[in-house]
Write an enzyme that holds these catalytic residues in place. Structure first.
Site, mmCIF file in Angstrom:
data_model
loop_
_atom_site.group_PDB
_atom_site.id
_atom_site.type_symbol
_atom_site.label_atom_id
_atom_site.label_comp_id
_atom_site.label_asym_id
_atom_site.label_seq_id
_atom_site.Cartn_x
_atom_site.Cartn_y
_atom_site.Cartn_z
ATOM 1 C CB CYS A 1 -15.064 20.624 11.365
ATOM 2 S SG CYS A 1 -13.587 21.553 11.867
ATOM 3 N N GLY B 1 -23.301 26.989 29.747
ATOM 4 C CA GLY B 1 -23.650 26.260 30.968
ATOM 5 C C GLY B 1 -24.471 25.016 30.776
ATOM 6 C CG ASN C 1 -17.800 18.465 14.217
ATOM 7 O OD1 ASN C 1 -17.410 19.572 14.577
ATOM 8 N ND2 ASN C 1 -19.060 18.073 14.365
#
Length: 612
Positions: A2, A367, A73
Site C-alpha cells: 500500500c 528468495g 503498508n
C-alpha cells in the site's frame, strides 16, 4: 503493498495537498483510497490500498478504532493467531483484515506490539487521546518509511516522490549519499536518504512524534549475538531449518488474491517453489512461477528453471530480457525507483513483476535474504568462515576448508583474499575496493563517507556471523529491499520473503559455523534441509548467478548511446572528476569489467537531471 502518507502541521493540513501526495502513490494501491483528518484539521492521514486480505470495504484505510487511526503498508502474516489471542482478551472485530488486528494489537500492548508481529510493515497510528503519532517499521525494512521534520511540520510517506510534493520539502541532493553511491559504499540501512531533508525510519525501530514536535526513536529487535543452539547432529539442524522454513512459506501463502513465486532457478527460489507445492490448495489450481530469461551473455538459468517446473508441475511464465527493453523502459524504471539504482540486475526483477501483473498474480514469494542469512555470496561467506577458524586457532580445520574451496573453485589465493577482506579494518577494506574498481575520489570534491554505523552492533564471537549481520542490516539487504519494493510497487505487486522470517534468521544465527558452510560449499545447511525437496541438479549447484544481466553487452549495443550521453552530461555538470570518468570509459572499451561503475555514473546523472 500500500501507499501511506501523513501530515502534522500546527498551521493546519491542506486537504488538496494531502490528496495529491496520496494519489502520486496510486501504483502502490490501485484498489482503494481514503483520507482522515483530526477534528482541528492539524493532522491528516492518507492511504492507497492494494487489497490482499479481506477485499471488502471493511478493510478500508485509514481505519479508526476509538481514539486510534491507522494507515498501514504491508502484511501481518500471523494475524490469525494474534486475532485469536485478542479475542480471548475481549476484543471484537468488524473485518477479516490484518489491519484491524494490527490496530487492536497496538491498543492492547502499545509499543510492545511490534515484537509480536511476524510480517513486513510500515505503519503510522495517530492517538487522538494522547496527541501522539506512533510509527514502526519491520525488522529488516521490507516496507519503507520516509519522513520530513522541521518546526511544527512533520510529513511521512512510503516514497520520496510523495514527500517532494510538499512545498516545505526541498529536492536538494544529499552529497554524503551521492558520495557513498558513486564509490559503491552502502547508502541504505541508515537514517538518511539521497535527499538532504528526508530521513528514513530505520528497520526494527519505532518512533513517536508528539504534537509539541518532539521525536523519539527506539530499536525494538535485533539478533542476539550470544545465542548458541547445540543439537545432536547435522540432521537435527537441517530438520529444524526445514520445519521453520516450511512454516515461513506456509504463513506467507495466506491471501485472498492469487499467489505465485519468482523463480530464478537458484537454490533459494527453487526451495520456495518446491515448498509451496506441498501446501498448494487442493482445488483445481496450478502453481504459477515467473522467471527472467536471457538469450545472450551466458547468464540464462533455463535448465534449472525447467527442472523445478517439472518437479512442481507448475506453470512457468518467463520473459526474455534484452538491452532494448531496458532502453525503452528506462524513464519509467528510474521514475518509480526515486533514488539511484546501483545495478542493472534490478531491471530483471522489474520485468518479472511486470510479467506477474500481466497474468493477474498479485503476490509473489521471493528468495531474497537467503544469500545473506545462510551464506550464498562467496567472498563474505568463505571469508567469514575462514576468519572464524583462524580466530579460534583451528589451523587444521582451516587447512582442510581451504583445500575444499580449492577443490570446488580451483584457487587457494582467492579463498585467502576473501579471508583477508574480512579481517582487515572496514575502512581499509573499503579503500582497497574503491582503488581496485577505479572509483577512489571520483567526485571532484570528495565527501566523507556519509554512512553512520548503528550506535551498537552486536558483538558476535564468530566473524562469519558478523559478516551475515552486516549484510542483513547495513550493506546488501537494505539496498535490495528498496529496489524490490519499488519494482514491485510500480506494477502493484506484493513480494513476500520467507527467508527473512525472523524465526528463520534467529535460528540460523544460533547454529555453529560448521553447519552453515562445509565441504567447500555455500549454504550447506540449506542444501541439507532441501535434500529430496528440490531437484538435485539445483541443490548441488556451485555457481551463483541470481538476477545478473549481461550489462556489458547492453552497454556496447542498445544502451551505448544513452551511456555516452549521460557521461558527456555528467562531465559538463562538473561534479565528477572528468579524467577519471574518461578513464572508466576507455577501460570499458578495452574490455575491463567496469560496467557497474559506468552504470552508477550514468544513473547518477539521470537522477540529478530528474530532481534538479
Amino acid at each position: 503493498m500500500c501507499g501511506i502518507v501523513g501530515i502534522i502541521d500546527g498551521n493546519g493540513v491542506d486537504e488538496p495537498l494531502l490528496t495529491a501526495m496520496r494519489d502520486v502513490l496510486t501504483h502502490r494501491g490501485p484498489d482503494d483510497y481514503g483520507s482522515w483528518f483530526s477534528s482541528d484539521r492539524q493532522v491528516g492521514i492518507g492511504n492507497r490500498r492494494l487489497a490482499i486480505l479481506d477485499l471488502s470495504p471493511a478493510g478500508h484505510m485509514p481505519m479508526t478504532c476509538g481514539d486510534l487511526t491507522i494507515t498501514f503498508n504491508g502484511e501481518i502474516y500471523n494475524f490469525l493467531e494474534l486475532r485469536r489471542e485478542l479475542e480471548s482478551l475481549g476484543h471484537q472485530f468488524q473485518s477479516n483484515s490484518d489491519t484491524e488486528v494490527l490496530l487492536k494489537c497496538y491498543s492492547q500492548w502499545g509499543q510492545d506490539a511490534c515484537q509480536r508481529l511476524n510480517g513486513m510493515f510500515a505503519f503510522a497510528i495517530w492517538d487522538s487521546a494522547n496527541q501522539r503519532l506512533f510509527a514502526a517499521r519491520d525488522r529488516f525494512g521490507e516496507k519503507p518509511f520516509y519522513y520530513f521534520a522541521k518546526g511544527t511540520t512533520f510529513v511521512f510517506a512510503s516514497e520520496t516522490k510523495a514527500l517532494l510534493r510538499h512545498p516545505a520539502v526541498s529536492s536538494r541532493p544529499n552529497w554524503h549519499a551521492v558520495s557513498d553511491y558513486i564509490c559503491a559504499r552502502p547508502v541504505d540501512g541508515s537514517t538518511y536518504s539521497f535527499f538532504e531533508e528526508l530521513q528514513q525510519l530505520p528497520a526494527a525501530h519505532f518512533m513517536t512524534r508528539e504534537r509539541s514536535g518532539r521525536v523519539q526513536m527506539q530499536r525494538y529487535w535485533d539478533i542476539e549475538p550470544e545465542r548458541e543452539l547445540h543439537m545432536k547432529d547435522s540432521r537435527e539442524y537441517s530438520e529444524r531449518l526445514r520445519e521453520l522454513f516450511f512454516d515461513a512459506v506456509k504463513i506467507r501463502m495466506r491471501s485472498d488474491v492469487p499467489v505465485g513465486t519468482s523463480l530464478s532457478g537458484g537454490l533459494d527460489s527453487s526451495a520456495i517453489a518446491c515448498t509451496m507445492r506441498r501446501f498448494w490448495p487442493a482445488a483445481n489450481m496450478q502453481q504459477c512461477t515467473f522467471s527472467a530469461r536471457y538469450g545472450e551473455g551466458g547468464t540464462d538459468e533455463g535448465k534449472f528453471i525447467e527442472a523445478v517446473v517439472k518437479a512442481t508441475d507448475a506453470l512457468n511464465f518467463h520473459v526474455w530480457i534484452r538491452g532494448d527493453d531496458l532502453r525503452d523502459d528506462l524513464d519509467r524504471f528510474l521514475y518509480y525507483h526515486d533514488e539511484p539504482v546501483a545495478h542493472t540486475s534490478q531491471f530483471a526483477q522489474w520485468k518479472v513483476y511486470e510479467l506477474a501483473k500481466k497474468h493477474n498474480v498479485t503476490v509473489l514469494l521471493d528468495g531474497q535474504g537467503a544469500d545473506e542469512a545462510l551464506g550464498g555470496y562467496h567472498p563474505p561467506t568463505f571469508g567469514g568462515y575462514f576468519a572464524s577458524m583462524l580466530r579460534r586457532g583451528q589451523l587444521i580445520q582451516f587447512s582442510h576448508a581451504l583445500s575444499a574451496y580449492h577443490r570446488n573453485y580451483g584457487s587457494y589465493i582467492r579463498g585467502l583474499s576473501y579471508c583477508g577482506g574480512v579481517l582487515l579494518p572496514e575502512r581499509i577494506g573499503a579503500m582497497l575496493r574503491e582503488r581496485k574498481h577505479g572509483v577512489t575520489n571520483l567526485l571532484r570534491e570528495p565527501t566523507i563517507n556519509g554512512y553512520h554505523a548503528p550506535e551498537s552492533i552486536p558483538a558476535f564471537r564468530s566473524p562469519l556471523k558478523s559478516v551475515f549481520h552486516k549484510m542483513l542490516t547495513r550493506t546488501s539487504i537494505p539496498a535490495l529491499l528498496r529496489y524490490g519494493d519499488r519494482s514491485s510497487a510500480a506494477h502493484s505487486r506484493e513480494p513476500r520473503l520467507p527467508f527473512l522470517d525472523h524465526h528463520v534468521v534467529e535460528f540460523v544465527f544460533s547454529v555453529p559455523d560448521s553447519e552453515l558452510v562445509g565441504n567447500g560449499l555455500t549454504k550447506a545447511l540449506l542444501r541439507r534441509a532441501m535434500d529430496g525437496i528440490i531437484p538435485d541438479v539445483v541443490r548441488d549447484r556451485k555457481d551463483k548467478i541470481g538476477f545478473s544481466t549481461p550489462e556489458a553487452l547492453w552497454f556496447q549495443s542498445a544502451l551505448r548511446s544513452w551511456i555516452e550521453d549521460m557521461i558527456v552530461r555528467s562531465k559538463q555538470r562538473g561534479i565528477l572528476d572528468v579524467g577519471k570518468v574518461d578513464r572508466l570509459w576507455s577501460d570499458f572499451v578495452d574490455g575491463k569489467p567496469v560496467s557497474g561503475n559506468l552504470w552508477r555514473v550514468a544513473n547518477l546523472e539521470a537522477w540529478l537531471q530528474r530532481v534538479s
